[in-house]
Write an enzyme that holds these catalytic residues in place. Sequence first.
Site, PDB file in Angstrom:
ATOM      1  N   GLY A  46       0.832  -1.197   0.000  1.00 25.89           N
ATOM      2  CA  GLY A  46       0.000   0.000   0.000  1.00 25.89           C
ATOM      3  C   GLY A  46       0.863   1.241   0.000  1.00 25.89           C
ATOM      4  N   GLN A  51       2.763   9.878   1.991  1.00 23.77           N
ATOM      5  CA  GLN A  51       4.131   9.340   1.955  1.00 23.77           C
ATOM      6  C   GLN A  51       4.945   9.878   0.784  1.00 23.77           C
ATOM      7  OE1 GLN A  51       2.481   5.152   2.453  1.00 23.77           O
ATOM      8  NE2 GLN A  51       4.474   4.937   3.427  1.00 23.77           N
ATOM      9  N   CYS A  91       6.426  -0.483   7.158  1.00 25.63           N
ATOM     10  CA  CYS A  91       6.004   0.719   6.447  1.00 25.63           C
ATOM     11  C   CYS A  91       7.138   1.172   5.545  1.00 25.63           C
ATOM     12  CB  CYS A  91       5.650   1.821   7.451  1.00 25.63           C
ATOM     13  SG  CYS A  91       5.098   3.356   6.667  1.00 25.63           S
ATOM     14  N   LEU A  92       6.795   1.548   4.323  1.00 32.84           N
ATOM     15  CA  LEU A  92       7.825   2.017   3.388  1.00 32.84           C
ATOM     16  C   LEU A  92       8.486   3.296   3.897  1.00 32.84           C
ATOM     17  CD1 LEU A  92       5.967   1.319   0.021  1.00 32.84           C
ATOM     18  CD2 LEU A  92       7.830  -0.022   1.051  1.00 32.84           C
ATOM     19  N   HIS A 133      -3.946   1.070   8.054  1.00 31.24           N
ATOM     20  CA  HIS A 133      -2.595   1.644   8.051  1.00 31.24           C
ATOM     21  C   HIS A 133      -2.533   2.863   7.115  1.00 31.24           C
ATOM     22  CE1 HIS A 133       1.981   0.919   7.853  1.00 31.24           C
ATOM     23  NE2 HIS A 133       1.776   1.733   6.834  1.00 31.24           N
ATOM     24  N   GLU A 134      -3.171   2.758   5.936  1.00 28.43           N
ATOM     25  CA  GLU A 134      -3.117   3.863   4.960  1.00 28.43           C
ATOM     26  C   GLU A 134      -3.966   5.049   5.409  1.00 28.43           C
ATOM     27  OE1 GLU A 134      -0.754   3.460   3.167  1.00 28.43           O
ATOM     28  OE2 GLU A 134      -0.611   1.286   3.035  1.00 28.43           O
ATOM     29  N   HIS A 137      -2.069   7.081   7.734  1.00 29.06           N
ATOM     30  CA  HIS A 137      -1.138   8.015   7.081  1.00 29.06           C
ATOM     31  C   HIS A 137      -1.855   9.311   6.694  1.00 29.06           C
ATOM     32  CE1 HIS A 137       2.673   5.929   6.659  1.00 29.06           C
ATOM     33  NE2 HIS A 137       2.132   4.868   6.084  1.00 29.06           N
TER      34      HIS A 137
HETATM   35  O1  GNR Z   1       4.213  -2.713   2.387  1.00 30.14           O
HETATM   36  C1  GNR Z   1       3.624  -2.619   3.461  1.00 30.14           C
HETATM   37  N1  GNR Z   1       3.399  -3.739   4.179  1.00 30.14           N
HETATM   38  C2  GNR Z   1       2.583  -3.782   5.292  1.00 30.14           C
HETATM   39  C3  GNR Z   1       2.646  -4.934   6.088  1.00 30.14           C
HETATM   40  C4  GNR Z   1       1.850  -5.044   7.197  1.00 30.14           C
HETATM   41  C5  GNR Z   1       0.995  -4.016   7.537  1.00 30.14           C
HETATM   42  C6  GNR Z   1       0.933  -2.860   6.765  1.00 30.14           C
HETATM   43  C7  GNR Z   1       1.729  -2.746   5.649  1.00 30.14           C
HETATM   44  S1  GNR Z   1       1.624  -1.317   4.655  1.00 30.14           S
HETATM   45  C8  GNR Z   1       3.220  -1.297   3.963  1.00 30.14           C
HETATM   46  C9  GNR Z   1       3.305  -0.213   2.880  1.00 30.14           C
HETATM   47  C10 GNR Z   1       3.159   1.148   3.514  1.00 30.14           C
HETATM   48  O2  GNR Z   1       4.001   1.670   4.194  1.00 30.14           O
HETATM   49  N2  GNR Z   1       2.012   1.741   3.368  1.00 30.14           N
HETATM   50  O3  GNR Z   1       1.790   2.931   3.944  1.00 30.14           O
HETATM   51 NI    NI Z   2       3.028   2.956   5.694  1.00 34.68          NI
END
Ligand code: GNR
Ligand code: NI
Length: 167
Positions: A46, A51, A91-92, A133-134, A137
């Site tokens: 995601g 980001q 998270c990236l 999670h998104e 953000h």
């Molecule tokens: O790539 C991602 N893997 C992930 C693994 C477990 C829970 C959430 C994520 S999201 C993350 C990509 C990202 O940072 N999205 O904002």
């Molecule tokens: Ni993230």
Amino acid sequence: MALLPILRFPDLRLKKIAAPVLRIDDTIRKLAADMGETMYEASGIGLAATQVDVHRRLVVIDASEERNQLRVFVNPRLTHCEGLQSGEEGCLSVPGIYDKVERAERVTVDYLDLNGQPQSLVAEGLLAVCIQHEIDHLDGKVFVDHLSRLKQSRIKAKLAKQARVTA
Ligand code: GNR
Ligand code: NI
């Protein structure tokens, strides 16, 4: 198409609250395509516009095994949450850090698609985690905000050290 640079925690721009998308035009469609490309290139599941330093409510997700189900959410909003699950998140914007976060097991998300049509999706498991999670953000939150202060300061120290080694 273009790859976009991803902000790294603890960059303060990750704390900005994204504004709703008012008009779905070619700029938004181009941004969604570039975010998709950036997410796949970084092997993420995601990516939120926050980001890539665009503070608009736009998210791309592909939580499929085959990595061929790109989903785009404009102005996503959780309208129902139930149950609990706890899994390792990454998270990236926080590279190399993984920890457990508690999330709802099943969510309903209302959003607009790239044609401006209202949609509603019921998701569970990893897709539900990723949606939460998104949306975090877009509200200026990263998953480490769900961890203890002690873990947060250890993560900041580790990332600062990584940055020194890579510099
Ligand atoms: O790539 C991602 N893997 C992930 C693994 C477990 C829970 C959430 C994520 S999201 C993350 C990509 C990202 O940072 N999205 O904002
Ligand atoms: Ni993230």
